[in-house]
Design a protein around this motif. Structure first.
Motif, PDB file in Angstrom:
ATOM      1  N   MET A  48       0.818  -1.211   0.000  1.00 27.31           N
ATOM      2  CA  MET A  48       0.000   0.000   0.000  1.00 27.31           C
ATOM      3  C   MET A  48       0.854   1.263   0.000  1.00 27.31           C
ATOM      4  O   MET A  48       0.481   2.266  -0.618  1.00 27.31           O
ATOM      5  N   GLU A  49       1.981   1.235   0.672  1.00 24.19           N
ATOM      6  CA  GLU A  49       2.849   2.416   0.700  1.00 24.19           C
ATOM      7  C   GLU A  49       3.261   2.817  -0.712  1.00 24.19           C
ATOM      8  O   GLU A  49       3.177   3.990  -1.094  1.00 24.19           O
ATOM      9  N   LEU A  50       3.691   1.844  -1.503  1.00 26.00           N
ATOM     10  CA  LEU A  50       4.124   2.137  -2.857  1.00 26.00           C
ATOM     11  C   LEU A  50       2.960   2.595  -3.733  1.00 26.00           C
ATOM     12  O   LEU A  50       3.112   3.489  -4.567  1.00 26.00           O
ATOM     13  N   VAL A  51       1.799   1.993  -3.542  1.00 25.81           N
ATOM     14  CA  VAL A  51       0.622   2.401  -4.319  1.00 25.81           C
ATOM     15  C   VAL A  51       0.267   3.854  -4.030  1.00 25.81           C
ATOM     16  O   VAL A  51      -0.034   4.634  -4.945  1.00 25.81           O
ATOM     17  N   LEU A  52       0.345   4.265  -2.765  1.00 27.05           N
ATOM     18  CA  LEU A  52       0.006   5.645  -2.414  1.00 27.05           C
ATOM     19  C   LEU A  52       1.020   6.632  -2.977  1.00 27.05           C
ATOM     20  O   LEU A  52       0.649   7.717  -3.434  1.00 27.05           O
ATOM     21  N   VAL A  53       2.291   6.281  -2.940  1.00 26.20           N
ATOM     22  CA  VAL A  53       3.303   7.162  -3.524  1.00 26.20           C
ATOM     23  C   VAL A  53       3.020   7.337  -5.014  1.00 26.20           C
ATOM     24  O   VAL A  53       3.031   8.455  -5.544  1.00 26.20           O
ATOM     25  N   ALA A  54       2.741   6.237  -5.706  1.00 28.78           N
ATOM     26  CA  ALA A  54       2.437   6.319  -7.132  1.00 28.78           C
ATOM     27  C   ALA A  54       1.181   7.131  -7.391  1.00 28.78           C
ATOM     28  O   ALA A  54       1.112   7.901  -8.359  1.00 28.78           O
ATOM     29  N   ALA A  55       0.179   6.992  -6.528  1.00 27.05           N
ATOM     30  CA  ALA A  55      -1.076   7.713  -6.710  1.00 27.05           C
ATOM     31  C   ALA A  55      -0.892   9.220  -6.603  1.00 27.05           C
ATOM     32  O   ALA A  55      -1.692   9.994  -7.150  1.00 27.05           O
ATOM     33  N   MET A  56       0.169   9.656  -5.924  1.00 25.65           N
ATOM     34  CA  MET A  56       0.454  11.086  -5.802  1.00 25.65           C
ATOM     35  C   MET A  56       1.438  11.578  -6.858  1.00 25.65           C
ATOM     36  O   MET A  56       1.348  12.707  -7.314  1.00 25.65           O
ATOM     37  N   VAL A  57       2.357  10.721  -7.252  1.00 30.07           N
ATOM     38  CA  VAL A  57       3.409  11.137  -8.188  1.00 30.07           C
ATOM     39  C   VAL A  57       2.971  10.973  -9.646  1.00 30.07           C
ATOM     40  O   VAL A  57       3.311  11.787 -10.499  1.00 30.07           O
TER      41      VAL A  57
END
Length: 292
Positions: A48-57
């Motif tokens: 989930m951490e990586l998904v959230l970073v991608a969702a913002m970047v």
């Protein structure tokens, strides 16, 4: 109407693949990819951490490139959105762009979420439910922002932001004082960045120039996208900070995280970050920082 009550395509593929193998004389290697995809996805673990970073970047990007190592994790979530008929198969590419944001927001709305809870950024509950309902993945490293009515120095923030500020404060011999917290609306000078969670402004008038930059560095070290705002940029001196990966963050503030990732200033100009190299630090987020 969504496909909530019907078996999804990927699950049918998995069952058919297993039936073919059970019939004898057929190995996993000989089953066509159209059938093997479902089985591989069923065993996936989504970070989930990586998904959230991608969702913002990802959304402001030109093209459909992926971020860090998030691509495979995002792709599985997109496959689940496809299985639920919220995303077209052609958009399953590992890039968490505006199409995926819209698809995930529509999925959240189908669960009854509204406002910040339907902003297209996965929360731990909806992300877990999507994986469970489709059978495509389980979730690891969940991010939970906690209470949205917590405070820091009398200013409203969520619990995750409060903990991040306390950690940054602990790195300094002076105190971090907020001039504006999160979940505040109606401030035209903030352009909506504080409407959601994870965003704060910090007073610097009593600090030396070096202390200001050291404060920026301390905030960045614990997972904030942080900048010193200056009169040359049209502001009174203060520090603006966004908690990377905050699931309650407003869209305009998420776009600032994109800028930060690419070494920009998070303003409409998208100019280069004015932070001296000695105080920039590496891109990170709270949960990664805590793991050391």
């Amino acid at each position: 109407m969504t496909s909530e009550a019907t078996p999804d395509t990927h699950s049918r593929r998995t069952l058919l693949r297993r039936a073919l193998i059970a019939a004898g004389g057929i190995t996993a290697a000989t089953v066509p990819a159209v059938f093997t995809a479902g089985a591989a996805e069923a065993a996936a673990v989504v970070d989930m951490e990586l998904v959230l970073v991608a969702a913002m970047v990802d959304p402001p990007k030109s093209g459909t490139g992926t971020t860090l190592t998030a691509g495979p994790h995002v792709k599985v979530v997109e496959q689940a959105l496809d299985a639920k008929n919220f995303l077209a198969a052609g958009s399953v590419d590992g890039h968490y762009g505006t199409t995926t944001v819209t698809a995930y927001a529509n999925y959240q709305k189908s669960l009854g979420y509204t406002g910040l809870d339907a902003n297209g950024i996965p929360g731990p509950t909806s992300l877990t439910k999507l994986g469970t309902d489709t059978g495509l993945y389980t979730v690891t490293r969940p991010i939970n922002v906690g209470s949205s009515t917590d405070t820091y120095g009398g200013k409203r923030v969520n619990t995750r932001t409060k903990n991040m500020l306390a950690a940054a404060d602990g790195k300094l011999s002076w105190s971090i004082t907020l001039t504006q917290g999160s979940y505040t609306t109606g401030n035209p000078s903030s352009a909506g960045t504080h409407d959601g969670g994870g965003v704060v402004d910090i007073a610097v008038s009593s600090m030396t120039t070096t202390q200001r930059w050291q404060t920026v560095k301390a905030l960045r070290d614990v997972g904030f996208a942080a900048w010193l705002r200056t009169p040359e940029q049209g502001f009174t001196y203060h520090i603006h900070a966004n908690a990377v990966g905050d699931t309650d963050m407003a869209g305009v503030a998420q776009a600032q995280v994109h800028d930060y990732f690419y070494g920009k200033n998070g303003l409409a100009s998208h100019a280069a970050d004015n932070t001296p190299d000695a105080y920039k630090g590496a891109f990170t987020w709270w949960e990664k920082y805590k793991r050391g």
